[in-house]
Design a protein around this motif. Sequence first.
Motif, short mmCIF file in Angstrom:
data_model
loop_
_atom_site.label_atom_id
_atom_site.label_comp_id
_atom_site.label_asym_id
_atom_site.label_seq_id
_atom_site.Cartn_x
_atom_site.Cartn_y
_atom_site.Cartn_z
N GLU A 1 0.86 -1.25 -0.07
CA GLU A 1 -0.10 -0.04 0.12
C GLU A 1 0.95 1.11 -0.15
O GLU A 1 0.70 2.29 -0.66
CB GLU A 1 -1.01 -0.15 1.31
N ALA A 2 1.89 1.23 0.84
CA ALA A 2 2.95 2.25 0.93
C ALA A 2 3.58 2.53 -0.36
O ALA A 2 3.57 3.89 -1.11
CB ALA A 2 3.75 2.10 1.93
N ILE A 3 3.98 1.54 -1.16
CA ILE A 3 4.69 1.61 -2.50
C ILE A 3 3.83 2.02 -3.47
O ILE A 3 4.06 2.93 -4.30
CB ILE A 3 5.22 0.15 -2.73
N GLU A 4 2.50 1.64 -3.50
CA GLU A 4 1.64 2.15 -4.39
C GLU A 4 1.61 3.54 -4.38
O GLU A 4 1.41 4.59 -5.32
CB GLU A 4 0.30 1.30 -4.41
N LEU A 5 1.39 4.26 -3.32
CA LEU A 5 1.33 5.59 -2.96
C LEU A 5 2.64 6.44 -3.59
O LEU A 5 2.45 7.33 -4.15
CB LEU A 5 0.96 5.86 -1.45
N LEU A 6 3.79 5.92 -3.01
CA LEU A 6 5.06 6.22 -3.37
C LEU A 6 5.01 6.36 -5.09
O LEU A 6 5.77 7.05 -5.46
CB LEU A 6 6.08 5.25 -2.89
N LYS A 7 4.51 5.51 -5.74
CA LYS A 7 4.56 5.37 -7.10
C LYS A 7 4.03 6.63 -7.84
O LYS A 7 4.31 7.06 -8.87
CB LYS A 7 4.09 4.27 -7.76
N THR A 8 2.89 7.20 -6.82
CA THR A 8 2.30 8.27 -7.45
C THR A 8 3.03 9.54 -7.71
O THR A 8 2.85 10.22 -8.26
CB THR A 8 0.96 8.60 -6.48
N GLY A 9 4.03 9.46 -6.95
CA GLY A 9 4.98 10.77 -6.95
C GLY A 9 4.42 11.83 -6.00
O GLY A 9 5.00 13.00 -5.95
N GLU A 10 3.24 11.68 -5.11
CA GLU A 10 2.75 12.44 -4.50
C GLU A 10 3.07 12.51 -3.06
O GLU A 10 2.87 13.43 -2.21
CB GLU A 10 1.23 12.46 -4.64
N VAL A 11 3.95 11.55 -2.49
CA VAL A 11 4.16 11.29 -1.26
C VAL A 11 5.33 12.20 -0.87
O VAL A 11 6.38 12.14 -1.52
CB VAL A 11 4.55 9.90 -0.95
N THR A 12 5.19 13.15 0.00
CA THR A 12 6.36 14.10 0.40
C THR A 12 7.01 13.50 1.66
O THR A 12 8.14 14.10 1.97
CB THR A 12 5.53 15.70 0.92
N GLU A 13 6.27 12.87 2.59
CA GLU A 13 6.91 12.33 3.74
C GLU A 13 6.40 10.97 4.04
O GLU A 13 5.19 10.60 3.78
CB GLU A 13 6.72 13.23 4.97
N ILE A 14 7.21 10.17 4.66
CA ILE A 14 6.73 8.74 5.02
C ILE A 14 7.43 8.28 6.30
O ILE A 14 8.47 8.45 6.49
CB ILE A 14 7.18 7.78 3.90
N SER A 15 6.46 7.78 7.19
CA SER A 15 7.10 7.46 8.37
C SER A 15 6.78 5.64 8.54
O SER A 15 5.61 5.53 8.30
CB SER A 15 6.31 8.21 9.56
N LEU A 16 7.85 5.02 8.89
CA LEU A 16 7.52 3.46 8.76
C LEU A 16 7.71 2.83 10.01
O LEU A 16 8.73 2.94 11.02
CB LEU A 16 8.80 3.07 7.99
N ASP A 17 6.92 2.03 10.35
CA ASP A 17 7.10 0.95 11.39
C ASP A 17 7.85 -0.24 10.77
O ASP A 17 7.51 -0.41 9.42
CB ASP A 17 5.70 0.47 12.12
N VAL B 1 13.07 9.98 -6.72
CA VAL B 1 13.37 11.08 -5.67
C VAL B 1 12.53 10.61 -4.64
O VAL B 1 11.30 10.94 -4.57
CB VAL B 1 13.04 12.49 -6.15
N PRO B 2 13.25 10.16 -3.17
CA PRO B 2 12.55 9.68 -2.06
C PRO B 2 11.91 11.05 -1.50
O PRO B 2 12.31 12.11 -1.64
CB PRO B 2 13.46 9.04 -1.31
N PRO B 3 10.82 10.64 -0.71
CA PRO B 3 10.16 11.69 0.12
C PRO B 3 11.13 11.69 1.31
O PRO B 3 11.99 10.91 1.59
CB PRO B 3 8.69 11.12 0.51
N LYS B 4 10.68 12.79 2.28
CA LYS B 4 11.37 12.57 3.49
C LYS B 4 10.93 11.36 4.45
O LYS B 4 9.86 11.10 4.23
CB LYS B 4 10.92 13.81 4.54
N MET B 5 12.00 10.68 4.96
CA MET B 5 11.84 9.38 5.56
C MET B 5 11.98 9.32 6.87
O MET B 5 13.29 10.12 7.23
CB MET B 5 12.70 8.25 4.88
N LYS B 6 11.20 8.96 7.77
CA LYS B 6 11.62 8.53 9.25
C LYS B 6 11.04 7.08 9.44
O LYS B 6 10.04 6.70 8.94
CB LYS B 6 11.14 9.30 10.03
N VAL B 7 11.70 6.68 10.73
CA VAL B 7 11.36 5.44 11.15
C VAL B 7 10.69 5.42 12.66
O VAL B 7 11.59 6.02 13.50
CB VAL B 7 12.61 4.46 11.33
N HIS B 8 9.63 4.91 12.81
CA HIS B 8 9.00 5.11 14.10
C HIS B 8 8.71 3.58 14.93
O HIS B 8 8.02 3.48 15.84
CB HIS B 8 7.77 5.76 14.08
#
Length: 104
Positions: A23-39, A67-74
């Motif tokens: 689900e996250a990857i499908e959204l990343l493919k749109t190019g509209e993700v500016t930030e992602i926080s991952l468990d 070009v990746p969005p801002k990424m963080k791990v929670h």
Amino acid sequence: MKVYLDDERETPEGWVRVYWPEEAIELLKTGEVTEISLDHDLGNDDHGTGYDVVLWIEEQALLNQFVPPKMKVHSANSSARQKMELGIKNINHIVQRHNKSPLA
């Protein structure tokens, strides 16, 4: 769009909640993700983990100059967190190399 990958925690206000890596990857493919926080641990490792998203971003950055969005791990899983943060660091190095190349 801000994407929050988690199976248990409450979704922060203003974020789009996803439960699985694909689900996250499908959204990343749109190019509209500016930030992602991952468990990391999502309740079913056979279905994937947050690290799978890091690996996908890394591959796309390397092969397709994604070009990746801002990424963080929670993630509360300390060893998995470290592995994911090292992956993010590598992604940042890849992006920096692309930006310094004569093709950029």
